[in-house]
Design an enzyme around this catalytic site. Structure first.
Site, PDB file in Angstrom:
ATOM      1  N   LYS A 129      10.643   9.827   7.368  1.00 25.35           N
ATOM      2  CA  LYS A 129      11.418  10.635   6.439  1.00 25.35           C
ATOM      3  C   LYS A 129      10.686  10.829   5.112  1.00 25.35           C
ATOM      4  O   LYS A 129      10.688  11.908   4.547  1.00 25.35           O
ATOM      5  CB  LYS A 129      12.755   9.954   6.200  1.00 25.35           C
ATOM      6  CG  LYS A 129      13.787  10.942   5.785  1.00 25.35           C
ATOM      7  CD  LYS A 129      15.151  10.344   5.698  1.00 25.35           C
ATOM      8  CE  LYS A 129      16.096  11.383   5.141  1.00 25.35           C
ATOM      9  NZ  LYS A 129      17.323  10.780   4.641  1.00 25.35           N
TER      10      LYS A 129
ATOM     11  N   LYS B 228       0.837  -1.206   0.000  1.00 27.06           N
ATOM     12  CA  LYS B 228       0.000   0.000   0.000  1.00 27.06           C
ATOM     13  C   LYS B 228       0.875   1.261   0.000  1.00 27.06           C
ATOM     14  O   LYS B 228       0.683   2.174  -0.792  1.00 27.06           O
ATOM     15  CB  LYS B 228      -0.911  -0.022   1.229  1.00 27.06           C
ATOM     16  CG  LYS B 228      -2.147   0.819   1.084  1.00 27.06           C
ATOM     17  CD  LYS B 228      -3.095   0.612   2.249  1.00 27.06           C
ATOM     18  CE  LYS B 228      -2.522   1.245   3.506  1.00 27.06           C
ATOM     19  NZ  LYS B 228      -3.019   0.746   4.752  1.00 27.06           N
TER      20      LYS B 228
ATOM     21  N   LYS C  43       2.624   9.299  11.737  1.00 24.59           N
ATOM     22  CA  LYS C  43       3.874   8.686  12.160  1.00 24.59           C
ATOM     23  C   LYS C  43       5.069   9.481  11.614  1.00 24.59           C
ATOM     24  O   LYS C  43       5.067   9.847  10.443  1.00 24.59           O
ATOM     25  CB  LYS C  43       3.930   7.247  11.625  1.00 24.59           C
ATOM     26  CG  LYS C  43       5.169   6.524  12.070  1.00 24.59           C
ATOM     27  CD  LYS C  43       5.321   5.185  11.388  1.00 24.59           C
ATOM     28  CE  LYS C  43       6.678   4.606  11.738  1.00 24.59           C
ATOM     29  NZ  LYS C  43       7.110   3.528  10.911  1.00 24.59           N
TER      30      LYS C  43
END
Ligand code: TRP
Length: 329
Positions: free
Chosen positions: A200, A119, A197
């Site tokens: 990066k 996903k 969350k």
């Protein structure tokens, strides 16, 4: 059933994602540093695993050096804990291959991180490497007979697969491996500046190497309680991201901040600037050490190579045991 006694040994690792952020620190590194004084530790750079998300290898080495500079800066002591690249120790691939015979495709398809990864990456075709990801991870852990694996919650399913593989191997060929346990990090995942969350790839991070001005700029943009529009409005710290940061990095002042926010006396801008200053202070010693490693990158690579020599010996011994158990050679 496990019969042998195993010394407690920590094994953990990360994919080389470059500069570390506060989420990496809270979710893993802080724990790694703490465990170092108690047990024997091995810290792995999962550069083969990195290929599952990007086949372009040009950034692997630079990202590895950035990441390890941060590990060293927060206090991972390479004399105590070998730091090494998976790709430089050939036994990882050997054990991975053997383990691949001991687990079914159906079992690996049930792995929840597989679905998430598909996903996240927005792909419809999974590669063999995605399916086998936890098999390689099991080899990473068991080559060093790791008994305790400090990881975030998202990795729990991989540790479960590792346990199954260790049991399966032991039941067929005799006991070689301990059955490792996950040590889930106690502080819940640190949210990023947008409330999701910290990651990066999303661009919502505070880096361990960020200077104070940068941290201020980032925190100024962080989302807070949407119902608190101006100073004087009562806020709800429990839904505020900045309050979560205070809880982690400014635990001594959380009662005052809670009271100030809920009564409306403390405005978001002041609260944010205080938070930025506290975080900046918290990571100041890391930043200092990091500057040293930025100027001495060759030393970082030497540290990794030295770790590879030491880890390689352990890996080699385990593979000899594996071959003996399997009557190979
Ligand atoms: N899968 C881990 C992650 O994405 C990285 C990893 C690879 C790892 N090998 C490991 C973690 C062995 C712990 C132990 O974060």
């Amino acid at each position: 059933m496990q019969k042998k006694e195993y010394q407690c040994r920590i094994l953990s690792g990360m994919r080389p994602t470059g500069k570390m952020h506060l989420g990496n620190f809270v979710g893993a590194l802080e724990k790694w540093v703490e465990l170092q004084s108690k047990y024997e530790n091995f810290y792995l750079i999962a550069d083969y695993h990195a290929l599952t998300t990007n086949l372009d290898t040009s950034m692997i080495l630079p990202n590895t050096l950035e990441m390890v500079s941060d590990w060293l800066s927060v206090g991972i002591d390479p004399d105590k804990s070998p730091i090494f690249r998976q790709s430089q120790i050939k036994e990882h691939t050997e054990l991975h291959l053997i383990f691949s015979m001991l687990i079914t495709k159906a079992r690996l398809e049930r792995n929840p991180t597989l679905k998430e990864q598909v996903k996240d990456l927005n792909i419809d075709a999974i590669i063999y490497g995605h399916l086998g990801y936890p098999v390689l991870q099991a080899a990473d852990i068991l080559l060093y007979k790791g008994t305790l694996v400090p990881v975030g919650e998202d990795q729990a399913s991989h540790i479960e697969i590792t346990r199954e593989l260790a049991r399966k191997f032991n039941s067929i060929y005799g006991e070689v491996f301990p059955i490792p346990n996950a040590k889930l990090t106690s502080f819940a995942r640190l949210p990023g500046l947008d409330g999701n969350k910290m990651s990066k790839s999303v661009g919502n991070t505070i880096l361990l190497s960020d200077e104070e001005d940068e941290i201020k700029k980032k925190i100024r943009q962080a989302i807070t309680d949407p119902q608190k529009i101006r100073r004087g409005d009562p806020g709800r710290p429990e839904v505020c991201l900045v309050y979560t940061y205070h809880q982690k990095f400014n635990s001594g002042e959380t009662d005052d901040i809670y009271a100030g926010c809920t009564s409306g006396v403390l405005g978001c801008v002041d609260c944010k600037m205080k938070c930025a200053a506290v975080i900046s202070n918290y990571i100041a010693p890391f930043r200092e050490k990091r500057r040293y490693y930025a100027e001495n990158v060759a030393e970082v690579l030497d540290i990794i190579r030295d770790g590879e020599k030491r880890a390689g010996k352990v890996a080699n011994e385990t593979m000899q045991e594996v071959r003996r158990a399997m009557s190979l050679g």
